[in-house]
Design an enzyme around this catalytic site. Structure first.
Site, PDB file in Angstrom:
ATOM      1  N   ASP A 111      75.856  33.730  11.959  1.00 46.23           N
ATOM      2  CA  ASP A 111      75.868  34.894  11.055  1.00 46.23           C
ATOM      3  C   ASP A 111      76.655  34.634   9.774  1.00 46.23           C
ATOM      4  O   ASP A 111      76.855  35.552   8.972  1.00 46.23           O
ATOM      5  CB  ASP A 111      76.413  36.131  11.772  1.00 46.23           C
ATOM      6  CG  ASP A 111      77.877  35.981  12.190  1.00 46.23           C
ATOM      7  OD1 ASP A 111      78.455  34.887  11.976  1.00 46.23           O
ATOM      8  OD2 ASP A 111      78.439  36.945  12.735  1.00 46.23           O
ATOM      9  N   ASP A 141     103.370  38.533  11.183  1.00 47.15           N
ATOM     10  CA  ASP A 141     103.030  38.807   9.793  1.00 47.15           C
ATOM     11  C   ASP A 141     104.114  39.662   9.129  1.00 47.15           C
ATOM     12  O   ASP A 141     104.586  40.642   9.700  1.00 47.15           O
ATOM     13  CB  ASP A 141     101.681  39.542   9.752  1.00 47.15           C
ATOM     14  CG  ASP A 141     101.129  39.689   8.365  1.00 47.15           C
ATOM     15  OD1 ASP A 141     100.875  38.660   7.726  1.00 47.15           O
ATOM     16  OD2 ASP A 141     100.939  40.840   7.928  1.00 47.15           O
ATOM     17  N   GLU A 188     107.119  35.368   9.480  1.00 42.44           N
ATOM     18  CA  GLU A 188     106.797  35.154   8.071  1.00 42.44           C
ATOM     19  C   GLU A 188     107.744  35.993   7.221  1.00 42.44           C
ATOM     20  O   GLU A 188     107.803  37.214   7.379  1.00 42.44           O
ATOM     21  CB  GLU A 188     105.354  35.563   7.768  1.00 42.44           C
ATOM     22  CG  GLU A 188     104.985  35.410   6.305  1.00 42.44           C
ATOM     23  CD  GLU A 188     103.716  36.141   5.913  1.00 42.44           C
ATOM     24  OE1 GLU A 188     103.052  35.685   4.969  1.00 42.44           O
ATOM     25  OE2 GLU A 188     103.398  37.168   6.529  1.00 42.44           O
TER      26      GLU A 188
END
Length: 561
Positions: A38, A215, A282
């Site tokens: 896809d 994150d 992070e």
């Protein structure tokens, strides 16, 4: 607790924690390999390519978010933490991925986005519906200022440069976002939020994941008093400074409670101790400050924190020596530095090096022979370049937000504003679409035009390719205890404007690394047994331009005159 899904992973017997000696390969999922045709990379594609990573010598795989998302930030805007986006697969495939990684005696690290959700998350929709619903306080809401409360509560900006407050007509209040306006920050001052997010971590740990990359962990907490931020002389952020558009983000990032949170999360992860799991955060900021995420007031926190200084440090021997000294000063044992030269937000490594394969090999030698955890962003092992994509054609939310910036300024910049440019698909072969997806399908981002020359298949067949050097140096590191478990000592007596030199020492054995970071041939400061060189031909008494060597140092070592 030692529950995990799938085949167990054998522990190393070196006595060193596995995450301190490991090598990490960072997969940006959408662009790695499309197995279902896809045009979008997926979990079956990762499974299909695990042997490629195993053969390269990598021991740990870090994969970008695959959970349910509207994909406005391509997975970093999560609408359900406990389900899998159909674009990438389903839960059975995630469980199979865990099994297949462990069957190869490798480790698997997932991205965990704790700071914010998507504005399409059911929690946020409920929170938005009124000021007195059960989740009304799950996000950070404040009344506005001025006439009719239509001015933001303070002057805060987000890390992406936009204003940090977005007005909700439904609640007639502003909500806070540390990054993009459709990513509302969770309110960790609310103990219910903290509890449910710790349970999210436990859910995936019970599936067998070996740890998390966290994150923007620097944004977990913000100043509860909402004090405005002071001015700054900086327009753009740097790897050391959280300042943007002339504002220092001191009151909405790197709060004391964020360091305390790291210890709390470590306690949760340590419930799963067979084998131990890892937390890697992070955060931008000064090394002397962000090391508190790892060790705060005598308490253990994250296992490691990304050190982005390596990305922005000029490619010069003196600058790299200073960087090593900084890392060793702020991350001594039992802490450990991270060695990060690229990621899904920054300019491609080979492009920062001006396209020089020699420099890329030298940097790989540095990365895999230093004391620290080396991270490779997918495709850097073959030198995938930055693909120029105009802001107006960008799919990246930051590019869309900055379409007003003149393109000629972007073209002159060494760094990217359109993150699509470093996220283009992996180049597997010279087949159409570089073997990333079928030739009858349009890939989600354009393929690098140089794919017929720069691809895995071609570089596998070329003995002196960048790919084969990565393979050689990673295996050399894995097989050499001093390189993955030894201490580091900078050999100042050999260092100068051209040469960076350091030793890795373990149990009396010394390996000396010499890096000629200049474009000139220079005299080698020592003569010794050559174990590895970036160049196919080496001369004992000279270092060629951008040549790096690993030497076996003996007690009888003598300096060349």
């Amino acid at each position: 607790m030692s529950a995990r899904f799938g085949t167990s992973v054998s522990l190393n017997n070196s006595g060193l924690e596995w995450w301190k000696k490991t090598t990490v390969y960072h997969i940006y999922l959408r662009s790695f390999f499309d197995a279902n045709g896809d045009g979008i990379g997926d979990i079956p594609g990762v499974i299909e390519k695990l042997d490629y990573l195993k053969d390269l010598g990598y021991e740990t795989v870090w994969i970008s978010p695959f959970t349910q998302s509207p994909h406005r930030d391509f997975g970093y805007d999560i609408s359900d933490y406990l389900s899998v986006s159909p674009q990438y697969g389903d839960m059975a495939l995630v469980e199979k991925l865990v099994q297949e990684v462990h069957r190869r005696e490798m480790r698997l690290v997932f991205d965990l986005v704790l700071n914010h959700t998507s504005d399409e998350h059911p929690w946020f929709k409920e929170s938005t519906s009124s000021r007195d619903n059960p989740k009304a306080d799950w996000y950070i809401w404040r009344d506005g200022k001025g006439k009719n409360g239509m001015r933001p509560p303070n002057n805060w900006r987000a890390m992406a440069g936009n204003k940090a407050w977005t007005y909700s007509p439904e609640r007639k209040q502003f909500y806070y976002t540390a990054f993009l306006p459709f990513q509302p920050d969770l309110n960790y001052h609310n103990p219910d939020v903290k509890k449910v997010m710790f349970d999210v971590a436990r859910f995936w740990l019970n599936k067998g994941v070996d740890g998390f990359r966290l994150d923007i962990i620097s944004a977990i907490y913000e100043d509860q008093s909402l004090r405005s931020n002071p001015p700054s002389f900086r327009v753009a952020p740097s790897d050391k400074s959280l300042s943007i558009f002339f504002q220092n983000l001191k009151n909405n990032f790197l709060q004391e409670k964020s360091f305390e949170f790291a210890t709390e999360l470590r306690n949760v992860v340590d419930e799963f101790d067979s084998p131990p799991r890892v937390l890697i955060g992070e955060s931008h900021g000064e090394e002397g400050l962000i090391n508190r995420f790892c060790h705060n007031n005598g308490k253990n926190g994250l296992n490691a924190i990304f050190l982005f200084k390596a990305i922005s440090t000029p490619f010069k021997a003196e600058n790299y020596r200073e960087m090593l000294m900084t890392f060793e000063r702020h991350f001594p044992e039992p802490l450990i530095p991270t060695l990060v030269f690229a990621n899904h937000d920054r300019t491609r490594l080979i492009s920062r090096l001006g396209g020089s394969v020699e420099k890329a090999k030298l940097l790989a030698l540095f990365q895999f022979t230093c004391r620290g955890i080396p991270f490779t962003y997918f495709g850097d092992e073959i030198g995938i370049p930055r693909v120029r994509i105009p802001l107006k054609q960008g799919k990246d939310a930051i590019a869309m937000q900055h379409k007003w910036v003149p393109q000629f300024l972007i073209d002159r910049s060494a760094e990217i504003l359109n993150r699509d440019e470093c996220r283009t698909p992996m180049l597997w072969s010279e087949k159409p679409n570089a073997g990333f997806c079928p030739d009858c399908v349009e890939p989600w981002l354009p393929i690098a035009e140089s794919f017929k020359k720069i691809n895995v298949e071609a570089q596998t067949a070329e003995p002196h390719s960048l790919f084969n050097f990565y393979k050689k140096v990673i295996r050399f590191r894995n097989e050499t205890p001093a390189l993955h478990a030894g201490s580091l000592e900078i050999a100042h007596e050999f260092c100068d404007k051209s040469i960076l030199a350091y030793r890795r020492i373990l149990n009396g054995q010394k390996h000396t690394v010499l890096l000629n970071m200049s474009r000139y041939t220079v005299k080698s400061p020592i003569s010794s047994e050559l174990l590895l060189s970036t160049h196919s031909q080496s001369h004992a008494h000279e270092l060629q331009p951008f040549e790096g060597r690993v030497l076996k140092e003996t007690s009888q070592e003598t300096a060349l005159q």
